[in-house]
Design an enzyme around this catalytic site. Structure first.
Site, short mmCIF file in Angstrom:
data_model
loop_
_atom_site.label_atom_id
_atom_site.label_comp_id
_atom_site.label_asym_id
_atom_site.label_seq_id
_atom_site.Cartn_x
_atom_site.Cartn_y
_atom_site.Cartn_z
N SER A 278 -30.68 18.77 29.94
CA SER A 278 -29.30 19.04 29.55
C SER A 278 -28.45 17.80 29.75
O SER A 278 -28.71 16.98 30.64
CB SER A 278 -28.72 20.18 30.39
OG SER A 278 -28.39 19.72 31.69
N ASP A 279 -27.43 17.64 28.89
CA ASP A 279 -26.39 16.68 29.25
C ASP A 279 -25.76 17.17 30.55
O ASP A 279 -25.89 18.33 30.93
CB ASP A 279 -25.35 16.56 28.13
CG ASP A 279 -24.65 15.21 28.12
OD1 ASP A 279 -24.65 14.53 29.17
OD2 ASP A 279 -24.11 14.83 27.08
N TRP A 280 -25.08 16.28 31.23
CA TRP A 280 -24.60 16.58 32.58
C TRP A 280 -23.53 17.68 32.53
O TRP A 280 -22.50 17.54 31.89
CB TRP A 280 -24.07 15.31 33.24
CG TRP A 280 -25.12 14.58 34.04
CD1 TRP A 280 -25.01 14.18 35.34
CD2 TRP A 280 -26.44 14.18 33.63
NE1 TRP A 280 -26.17 13.57 35.76
CE2 TRP A 280 -27.07 13.56 34.74
CE3 TRP A 280 -27.16 14.31 32.46
CZ2 TRP A 280 -28.37 13.05 34.69
CZ3 TRP A 280 -28.46 13.81 32.39
CH2 TRP A 280 -29.05 13.19 33.50
#
Length: 748
Positions: A278-280
Site C-alpha cells: 500500500s501507499d503510506w
C-alpha cells in the site's frame, strides 16, 4: 497480452531506439544478443514454493502478521528464528532517500547515507532514450542494494493528465507508449541488482488534490488504452516484483481494496506473482483489503501494532472472520519475493555501489540528453565566447538546490552542481561572471498543507520582487555582454501533496525576465521546472529559450555544456505546453479536480491527443525540441507493398540527413492515424520512436517496427482488443505538430 508486442519492439529494436545504427550505444557498446535482451525482465521464479510452505508451517499467526505490515517506517518484520530478515524499502524517484528514523519521519542523522541525485522523471522521459532509462534503473538499483534495501519504491509513471499536477516533475509523460518505453527498461535495470522495483501508483492516481478520497470514474476503453498500458508492460515484460496500491478510489473502492484492479486485472489477466504494497496510510480495512489483494500495509498513522494488518488481522483470524489460509497466501507472496531477490539466502546476491564517479557520469549523461531547446531565433546558442568578456547570471534558480526539496522523497547527496557552478566550471577565466539573485523564493506565513492534507493551493507564494535585488539584476544585465536568467520552479513549489493553483510563474519572475531582457537584448532565458508554466509572453519576447529540469547531481555541468555547445541539445518535451490552462483537456472539460468524484470526461483524448483532435494550438507541442543543427527526413518507405496481417509487424524506414554544422541526435517519432474508423479515435497516436545520432553532412536510415496489433483499440462490446481492417496513415516527424513524411498501409 497486447503488451507482449511492446516487448517485441522494446527488445528487438534496441539499436534503433538508441539511435546507434552501428550497434554502439551512448554509454557503451553491446553485442546483438544483448541488444535484443536488455529490456526483457527476469520472471519471478516459482522454484522456492516447497521451501516457502515449510517456513509458513513453522510460523505463528503473530509472526505472519508481522510480515504483512510496517513495523518501522520503511520495513516489515522478519522472523529471525527461521532466518527470515526484515523486508526493507527505500523511496527512489530522485535517488535513494536519506535514512529516516525507524518510528518517525525525522532524519536518522547518519553520515553514511549519501546517494547519487538522479534527474527527476520528467527529465528522464525528455531524453526519449530507453537505454538511458535502463541506465537510470541500474544506477538506482545498485545504490539501493549497497544501502541494503530490498524494495525500491519506484518508478512512478502515472499519466500526466493535468499540467497542474504536483508530481508531474516525477512522472514520465502524458502518453502511454512513451511511458512504456521508459518504464520497462528502468525496471529491468533496477531488478538486475537483486532489488525489487515497486511500480506506482496503481492506478489512475493523476492528481494530488483529494488523492486520499477522490473516486475516479472513466470508461473501460479509456482505462485500457491510456492509464494501464505502462503498468501492464511493467508486469508482463519487465516482470516488476512489486506494485504500490494508490491512495484514491476507483469506481467506488479504494485501490488497495479493489478486487477488480488487484485480482481480476493484475493477477488473473497479467499473471502478477509478486506483492502489492500500500501507499503510506492507504489501507482502510483489514478483511476487505486483504481479500481484495493487498499484501503489505505501510505507513498507517498510530502505533505499528494498530495497523489494519497487525492486531486487527490477528483478531479477525481468531474470531473466524478471516481464514488463516488467507493470511498464508499473502505471506507466501512476500517470501516468494524475498527468495527471488536473494534476501533470505543471500548467496550470490549483488553487492551494489553508491556515490561512484561512474554513477555521477551516468547522471550527467541523462541530464545532458534531457535539456530541451525551445527557441533559438538569433542563433545566440551555442554561446560564441569570442569577444565576450562578461556574462550576467541571474535568478534564484542559478544557485537553487533541489535534491532535498519538497514533500516526499529527497536525496542527501555529496554533489549537486548548480547552474552557476556549472558555468564557473566550464567558462574560461577570461570571462567574468556577474551574478545577481534577482528574485527571492518566498512563501506566505499562512500554514502550508501538512503531508497528506491535500489542497489545490499548495504553497502560497509572495510574488512581489525585492526592489534591491531587481536593481542588482538589471545592472548586472546592463553591464554584461550576455545575460542568462535562470527562472522557473523548484521542488518546494512542485511537490507531492498539492497541485498547483495556476500556471503562473511564481516569485515575480515574469516581471524580472521582462526587465532583464529590456536591459540586455542578448538575454538567454533558462527555465528549470518539471511541469508546464504559462510562458507564452516570455516565449514571444525572448529570442532564446531553454527548458531544463530538476536534473540531478551533474545537472549544472550538463546545462552549461548545452549552453556552450559541448553538447548539442536533443531533449524533447514529454508533455504538451499549453498556451493557457483552459486549453488542456481535463480543464477544457471542467473535470479537474472534481469533488468526491473525478470523472475523466476527456476520455482517451489526453494530452496531445486532445490538442490535435480538437485543433487547439499548443504553445509547444508534445515531442518538441530543437537542435543546434538541422535535420531533413526523406524517402519514407515500408518493408513490403502488400497488406499486413494481424500477427505481422510493419517496418517503416526513413532517411534522416543532418544538413547543419553540428553532429546531433534527432528523435524520429511515428504517429498513426485512421480517418475512417468506426469508433472514436484521436487524430493521431504515438506508436514508435527512435533516437538517432547523425554526424553533420551524413544521412542515416532509421527503421521503426510497429506490430500491427499496436493499431488496436479496446472494444468495450467484447472486452478485447480489436484491429480494424483498412487504411492507416503512418506519420513521421520530430514532434506531434511537425510531420515531415507520411506513408499509408493496408491492414487485412
Amino acid at each position: 497480452m497486447r503488451n507482449k508486442l511492446l516487448a517485441l519492439s522494446l527488445g528487438v529494436s534496441f539499436m534503433a531506439l538508441t539511435g546507434c545504427q552501428d550497434g554502439s550505444a551512448t554509454t557503451g557498446t553491446k553485442t546483438e544478443t544483448q541488444e535484443k535482451d536488455i529490456f526483457v525482465g527476469k520472471p519471478m521464479s516459482m522454484e522456492y514454493e516447497e521451501e516457502i510452505t515449510k517456513l509458513i508451517s513453522q510460523m505463528t499467526l503473530e509472526e505472519k502478521a508481522g510480515m504483512l505490515h510496517g513495523t518501522s517506517m520503511f520495513a516489515t518484520s522478519g522472523v529471525p528464528r527461521l532466518g527470515i530478515p526484515e523486508l526493507t524499502m527505500a523511496d527512489g524517484p530522485l535517488g535513494i532517500r536519506e535514512e529516516i528514523s525507524r518510528d518517525s519521519w525525522a532524519p536518522a542523522g547518519w553520515d553514511n547515507d549519501f546517494a547519487t541525485y538522479l534527474p527527476a522523471g520528467a527529465g528522464l522521459s525528455a531524453t526519449w532514450n530507453p537505454e538511458l532509462a535502463h541506465t537510470f534503473g541500474s544506477v538506482i538499483g545498485a545504490e539501493a542494494r549497497e544501502r541494503n534495501k530490498d524494495v525500491l519504491l519506484a518508478p512512478a509513471f502515472n499519466i500526466i493528465r493535468t499540467p497542474l499536477g504536483g508530481r508531474t516533475y516525477e512522472y514520465f509523460s502524458e502518453d502511454p507508449f512513451l511511458n512504456t518505453q521508459i518504464t520497462v527498461p528502468y525496471i529491468v535495470g533496477v531488478q538486475e541488482h537483486d532489488v525489487a522495483a515497486c511500480i506506482k501508483h496503481y492506478a489512475v492516481n493523476n492528481q494530488e488534490t483529494n488523492r486520499g478520497t477522490v473516486d475516479v470514474q472513466m470508461d473501460e476503453r479509456t482505462l485500457r488504452e491510456i492509464y494501464l498500458p505502462a503498468f501492464e508492460a511493467a508486469i508482463t515484460d519487465a516482470h516488476a516484483y512489486s506494485v504500490m496500491g494508490a491512495y484514491n478510489r476507483f469506481r467506488g473502492d479504494y485501490l488497495n481494496e479493489n478486487e477488480y484492479m488487484l485480482q481480476n486485472v493484475l493477477r488473473d489477466e497479467w499473471g502478477f506473482k509478486g506483492i502489492v504494497i500500500s501507499d503510506w496510510a492507504a489501507i482502510h480495512s483489514t478483511v476487505k483489503a486483504l481479500k481484495a489483494g493487498a499484501d503489505v500495509e505501510m505507513g498507517t498513522p498510530g502505533p505499528f501494532n494498530e495497523f489494519y494488518f497487525a492486531d486487527p488481522l490477528i483478531a479477525a483470524v481468531k474470531s473466524g472472520e478471516l481464514a488463516e489460509e488467507e493470511v498464508d497466501k499473502h505471506v507466501r507472496r512476500v517470501l516468494r519475493l524475498m527468495y527471488n531477490i536473494k534476501s533470505i539466502d543471500s548467496t550470490g546476491r549483488a553487492k551494489g555501489a553508491r556515490n561512484t564517479e561512474e554513477h555521477f557520469q551516468e547522471a550527467y549523461n541523462i541530464a545532458s540528453e534531457s535539456v530541451v531547446l525551445l527557441k533559438n531565433d538569433k542563433n545566440v546558442l551555442p554561446l560564441n565566447l569570442e569577444g565576450v568578456k562578461s556574462i550576467a547570471v541571474i535568478g534564484d534558480n542559478a544557485t537553487k538546490k533541489n535534491a532535498l526539496g519538497g514533500f516526499g522523497a529527497g536525496v542527501k547527496t555529496k554533489r549537486e552542481v548548480t547552474p552557476l557552478e556549472g558555468l564557473q566550471n566550464r567558462l574560461p577565466e577570461s570571462v567574468k561572471i556577474n551574478h545577481a539573485q534577482g528574485y527571492l523564493e518566498r512563501y506566505s506565513k499562512t500554514e502550508r498543507a501538512k503531508f497528506g492534507d491535500i489542497t489545490l493551493d499548495g504553497p502560497v507564494t509572495i510574488d512581489e520582487l525585492d526592489p534591491k535585488l531587481l536593481e542588482e539584476a538589471v545592472n548586472a544585465a546592463k553591464n554584461s555582454d550576455v545575460a542568462i536568467i535562470f527562472a522557473g520552479s523548484n521542488r518546494d513549489y512542485e511537490t507531492e501533496a498539492s497541485d498547483r493553483a495556476s500556471l503562473d510563474l511564481p516569485f515575480g519572475q515574469q516581471e524580472l525576465i521582462e526587465k532583464v531582457m529590456q536591459a540586455n537584448p542578448n538575454t538567454i532565458v533558462v527555465l528549470i521546472a518539471g511541469a508546464p508554466f504559462d510562458i507564452e509572453d516570455i516565449s514571444q519576447k525572448s529570442s532564446t529559450l531553454v527548458w531544463s529540469w530538476f536534473n540531478g547531481s551533474e545537472g549544472g555541468n550538463a546545462l552549461a555544456d548545452v549552453l556552450l555547445g559541448t553538447v548539442n541539445p536533443s531533449g524533447k518535451l514529454p508533455w504538451t505546453m499549453p498556451k493557457k490552462l483552459e486549453d488542456s483537456p481535463a480543464h477544457a472539460t471542467n473535470s479537474f479536480p472534481g469533488g468526491e468524484t473525478a470523472t475523466y470526461d476527456e476520455g482517451i483524448l489526453v494530452g496531445y491527443r486532445w490538442f490535435d483532435t480538437k485543433n487547439v494550438e499548443p504553445l509547444y507541442p508534445f515531442g518538441y525540441g530543437l537542435s543546434y543543427t538541422d535535420f531533413e527526413f526523406s524517402n519514407a518507405r515500408l518493408d513490403k507493398k502488400e497488406a499486413y496481417a494481424g500477427d505481422e509487424t510493419i517496418q517503416v524506414s526513413v532517411d534522416v540527413k543532418n544538413t547543419g554544422d553540428f553532429d546531433g541526435k534527432e528523435v524520429v517519432q511515428l504517429y498513426v492515424s485512421k480517418l475512417d474508423s468506426k469508433v472514436e479515435r484521436a487524430a493521431q497516436e504515438l506508436k514508435g520512436f527512435k533516437k538517432a545520432t547523425v554526424a553533420k553532412g551524413a544521412t542515416k536510415t532509421v527503421t521503426i517496427d510497429v506490430p500491427v496489433k499496436e493499431l488496436a483499440y479496446y472494444n468495450m462490446e467484447n472486452n478485447n482488443w480489436t484491429v480494424e481492417p483498412g487504411t492507416y496513415t503512418l506519420k513521421l516527424g520530430n514532434s506531434s505538430r511537425n510531420i515531415l513524411q507520411e506513408v499509408t498501409v493496408q491492414v487485412k
